[in-house]
Design a protein around this motif. Sequence first.
Motif, PDB file in Angstrom:
ATOM      1  N   MET A   1      -2.216 -12.845  13.272  1.00 39.06           N
ATOM      2  CA  MET A   1      -1.780 -12.338  11.963  1.00 39.06           C
ATOM      3  C   MET A   1      -1.187 -10.943  12.122  1.00 39.06           C
ATOM      4  N   THR A   2      -0.024 -10.724  11.543  1.00 37.52           N
ATOM      5  CA  THR A   2       0.625  -9.421  11.595  1.00 37.52           C
ATOM      6  C   THR A   2      -0.190  -8.393  10.835  1.00 37.52           C
ATOM      7  N   GLN A   3      -0.430  -7.231  11.478  1.00 38.05           N
ATOM      8  CA  GLN A   3      -1.166  -6.152  10.834  1.00 38.05           C
ATOM      9  C   GLN A   3      -0.168  -5.158  10.255  1.00 38.05           C
ATOM     10  N   VAL A   4      -0.158  -5.049   8.924  1.00 35.41           N
ATOM     11  CA  VAL A   4       0.744  -4.132   8.242  1.00 35.41           C
ATOM     12  C   VAL A   4      -0.063  -2.968   7.677  1.00 35.41           C
ATOM     13  N   LEU A   5       0.360  -1.767   8.022  1.00 31.52           N
ATOM     14  CA  LEU A   5      -0.265  -0.554   7.490  1.00 31.52           C
ATOM     15  C   LEU A   5       0.669   0.067   6.462  1.00 31.52           C
ATOM     16  N   ILE A   6       0.168   0.244   5.249  1.00 30.59           N
ATOM     17  CA  ILE A   6       0.917   0.900   4.180  1.00 30.59           C
ATOM     18  C   ILE A   6       0.322   2.287   3.981  1.00 30.59           C
ATOM     19  N   VAL A   7       1.147   3.308   4.055  1.00 29.91           N
ATOM     20  CA  VAL A   7       0.703   4.674   3.821  1.00 29.91           C
ATOM     21  C   VAL A   7       1.195   5.100   2.442  1.00 29.91           C
ATOM     22  N   ALA A   9      -0.434   4.825  -1.878  1.00 29.71           N
ATOM     23  CA  ALA A   9      -0.787   3.842  -2.907  1.00 29.71           C
ATOM     24  C   ALA A   9      -0.272   4.276  -4.276  1.00 29.71           C
ATOM     25  N   GLY A  10       0.968   4.750  -4.268  1.00 25.19           N
ATOM     26  CA  GLY A  10       1.663   5.010  -5.517  1.00 25.19           C
ATOM     27  C   GLY A  10       2.443   3.771  -5.927  1.00 25.19           C
ATOM     28  N   PRO A  11       3.420   3.911  -6.827  1.00 26.83           N
ATOM     29  CA  PRO A  11       4.187   2.740  -7.278  1.00 26.83           C
ATOM     30  C   PRO A  11       4.819   1.949  -6.141  1.00 26.83           C
ATOM     31  N   ALA A  12       5.393   2.628  -5.132  1.00 25.68           N
ATOM     32  CA  ALA A  12       6.028   1.921  -4.018  1.00 25.68           C
ATOM     33  C   ALA A  12       4.995   1.188  -3.171  1.00 25.68           C
ATOM     34  N   GLY A  13       3.914   1.860  -2.828  1.00 27.22           N
ATOM     35  CA  GLY A  13       2.889   1.244  -1.997  1.00 27.22           C
ATOM     36  C   GLY A  13       2.201   0.070  -2.673  1.00 27.22           C
ATOM     37  N   ILE A  14       1.953   0.193  -3.966  1.00 24.62           N
ATOM     38  CA  ILE A  14       1.280  -0.885  -4.696  1.00 24.62           C
ATOM     39  C   ILE A  14       2.166  -2.126  -4.754  1.00 24.62           C
ATOM     40  N   ARG A  15       3.449  -1.945  -5.092  1.00 25.59           N
ATOM     41  CA  ARG A  15       4.334  -3.105  -5.188  1.00 25.59           C
ATOM     42  C   ARG A  15       4.592  -3.722  -3.813  1.00 25.59           C
ATOM     43  N   ALA A  16       4.630  -2.901  -2.772  1.00 25.63           N
ATOM     44  CA  ALA A  16       4.772  -3.447  -1.424  1.00 25.63           C
ATOM     45  C   ALA A  16       3.562  -4.287  -1.064  1.00 25.63           C
ATOM     46  N   ALA A  17       2.372  -3.778  -1.367  1.00 25.13           N
ATOM     47  CA  ALA A  17       1.148  -4.528  -1.090  1.00 25.13           C
ATOM     48  C   ALA A  17       1.116  -5.836  -1.868  1.00 25.13           C
ATOM     49  N   GLU A  18       1.547  -5.797  -3.119  1.00 24.94           N
ATOM     50  CA  GLU A  18       1.556  -6.997  -3.949  1.00 24.94           C
ATOM     51  C   GLU A  18       2.439  -8.083  -3.329  1.00 24.94           C
ATOM     52  N   ARG A  19       3.615  -7.697  -2.855  1.00 24.60           N
ATOM     53  CA  ARG A  19       4.516  -8.698  -2.268  1.00 24.60           C
ATOM     54  C   ARG A  19       3.953  -9.235  -0.957  1.00 24.60           C
ATOM     55  N   LEU A  20       3.357  -8.387  -0.161  1.00 22.42           N
ATOM     56  CA  LEU A  20       2.773  -8.844   1.102  1.00 22.42           C
ATOM     57  C   LEU A  20       1.604  -9.790   0.854  1.00 22.42           C
ATOM     58  N   VAL A  21       0.753  -9.414  -0.090  1.00 26.79           N
ATOM     59  CA  VAL A  21      -0.403 -10.254  -0.413  1.00 26.79           C
ATOM     60  C   VAL A  21       0.053 -11.623  -0.906  1.00 26.79           C
ATOM     61  N   ALA A  22       1.096 -11.655  -1.723  1.00 29.18           N
ATOM     62  CA  ALA A  22       1.608 -12.927  -2.234  1.00 29.18           C
ATOM     63  C   ALA A  22       2.089 -13.841  -1.107  1.00 29.18           C
ATOM     64  N   VAL A  25      -0.262 -12.055   3.579  1.00 31.40           N
ATOM     65  CA  VAL A  25      -0.547 -10.954   4.501  1.00 31.40           C
ATOM     66  C   VAL A  25      -1.640 -10.069   3.904  1.00 31.40           C
ATOM     67  N   HIS A  26      -2.572  -9.623   4.741  1.00 29.05           N
ATOM     68  CA  HIS A  26      -3.659  -8.736   4.313  1.00 29.05           C
ATOM     69  C   HIS A  26      -3.345  -7.317   4.818  1.00 29.05           C
ATOM     70  N   PRO A  27      -2.715  -6.477   3.984  1.00 35.56           N
ATOM     71  CA  PRO A  27      -2.338  -5.141   4.452  1.00 35.56           C
ATOM     72  C   PRO A  27      -3.521  -4.171   4.406  1.00 35.56           C
ATOM     73  N   VAL A  28      -3.403  -3.115   5.201  1.00 35.82           N
ATOM     74  CA  VAL A  28      -4.312  -1.979   5.142  1.00 35.82           C
ATOM     75  C   VAL A  28      -3.574  -0.849   4.438  1.00 35.82           C
ATOM     76  N   VAL A  29      -4.180  -0.286   3.406  1.00 31.49           N
ATOM     77  CA  VAL A  29      -3.538   0.760   2.603  1.00 31.49           C
ATOM     78  C   VAL A  29      -4.341   2.052   2.744  1.00 31.49           C
ATOM     79  N   VAL A  30      -3.651   3.128   3.043  1.00 27.63           N
ATOM     80  CA  VAL A  30      -4.271   4.449   3.169  1.00 27.63           C
ATOM     81  C   VAL A  30      -3.667   5.371   2.129  1.00 27.63           C
ATOM     82  N   ASP A  31      -4.514   6.084   1.405  1.00 26.85           N
ATOM     83  CA  ASP A  31      -3.999   6.999   0.390  1.00 26.85           C
ATOM     84  C   ASP A  31      -4.934   8.200   0.261  1.00 26.85           C
ATOM     85  N   GLU A  32      -4.357   9.369  -0.042  1.00 25.41           N
ATOM     86  CA  GLU A  32      -5.142  10.579  -0.155  1.00 25.41           C
ATOM     87  C   GLU A  32      -5.928  10.644  -1.462  1.00 25.41           C
ATOM     88  N   GLY A  33      -5.547   9.869  -2.443  1.00 26.60           N
ATOM     89  CA  GLY A  33      -6.237   9.890  -3.719  1.00 26.60           C
ATOM     90  C   GLY A  33      -7.525   9.085  -3.702  1.00 26.60           C
TER      91      GLY A  33
END
Length: 453
Positions: A1-7, A9-22, A25-33
Amino acid sequence: MTQVLIVGAGPAGIRAAERLVAAGVHPVVVDEGARAGGQIYRRPPAGFTRTPRALYGSEAGKAVALHRCFDMMLEAGQLTFHARSSVISLSGQVAQVLLPEGVHGIAYDRLLLATGATDRLAPVPGWQSAGVYSLGATQVALKSQGVALGQRIVLAGSGPLLTLVASQLLKAGARVEAVLDTAPLTTQARGAVGMALARPFVTVRGALMRAQLGRIYHAGVKLVRIATDDAGPTALYWQDGRGREQCSTCDMVGLGWHLRAETHLADLAGVSMVWNDRFCQWLPHSDAFGRAGDGVYLAGDGLQILGAEGAELAGRLAASACLEDVGLPTPDTKPDLKRLRRMQRFAAAMQRAFPWPAQMVRDLPSDTVLCRCEGISVGELRETLPLSGPEANRAKSLSRVGMGRCQGRYCQLAGAEVLAAKAGVPVAQVGHLRGQPPVRPAPIGAYLDDWSD
C-alpha cells in the motif's frame, strides 16, 4: 500500500485527504494545530462559546463542512492524524516530525505539502516593539481565545485580510482607531474590475465589508513610524494620500500585506523556486495539478495564494495527481481545473489592487530594524553589499538577517528589496534564502528523547 504523508490540515490538506480516502488510501496527516481546520478555519478550544457564524462570518458553512469532513474520516479510522506536530526536516523519503512526545521519523512514498501561508510583513520603524503583531496573530487571538490584543488598535498594511480582521474586531466589540491601507484607491479600483469579473459575489462582499469601516479606513497611506514607550506602542505616524502628516494613537498595532507562501519544506524536498512578479515573492514550480517533483505534490497557499476555496480545489487536484501516478482511478478533474483558473484570475487581479509596498521598503531609514529575530538594521544589511554582492544567502551569512527563529519568513522579502535597491538590480536577481532544517524551532530534549529510543 502506498504511504502518503500530508503536511497540513487546512482546506487543501483536508480535501486532499478526502480524495485519497475515497480511493482506498490511508494517508498520514501532520498539522501544527490541535484540531484540523488550518489558519482560516482555526477551531477554538473545547467549550468555547462563540458560534461558527461569529468566528467565520459568511464562511461559517464552509468551515463547519470541512471540520465535519475531517472528523468523520478520523473517527472512522480512515486516516492517521498527528496534531500539535511539525515536520521539521525531510531526507530520503523520511520526514522528521516533532510530535508532543519527541522527534520521530515517518516514512512516506508520496509527499503532499499543504503548508499554507504566513503573514507577509514590511518593516516599519518601531515595529520591533512588544505590542506590534501581524494581522494573522491578531486574528488567531480573536478566533481561538476571543481576545483583542489591545484597547486602542491600529491596523496597517494592505489586502483583504486587513479589512477582514478590522471587521471581525469591530464585531467583537474591540476599539479600532484606524485602518491604514498603503494601496491607493485608484490602484484598488483598477484591480477590482478583474476581481469582479472573476468572482463578483466575493468582490461585492468585500466592498460592503470595507464600507462598514467608514471613516476609520484610509487608503494610499505611507507608514512613517511607530512611536513606543516601555509598555509598547503609543501612536502610529503616517502620511495620507496628499502627503500630510497624521497620527493615530494606539496601544497595539497589527501589520500585514496579504500573505507569503510557506515554502521551507518544499525547498527541502527539492522543489525549484521561481520569482513571481505578480505576487512579489518566490513560489514553487509545479504543473497544473501541483506535481512539483518525483512523488512530491503541492496544494493550497503554499503553492499559490488563492484563498480557502482555491486551496480546497488545489488539494483535490494534488490528490488526484498522486492517485493517477500510483495507478489508481481518479474522478473527472476538469471542473476543478476550470474553477481553479478562475481563482487564479481573481488572485492576480487582487495583487494588482493591493500591491506589495516595494518603494516604501526600499526607502526605509538605515536605523530601521529589518530582522526582528536578530535585531539587524536596514543599514547593517546594506553594508554587506561590498562583500556579499546582491545575493541573499551571502548577505545572510555576513549580516545574520534570516538566521533567527523565523528563518527569514518575516524579513526575507523586505531584505531582498533593500539589497536590490542598493545594488540597482531586479529583486529576482537577489535570490531566495535556502531552506534549512529544522524548519521550525525544536527543543534539544526532543532530539535526545529520539536518540534514547
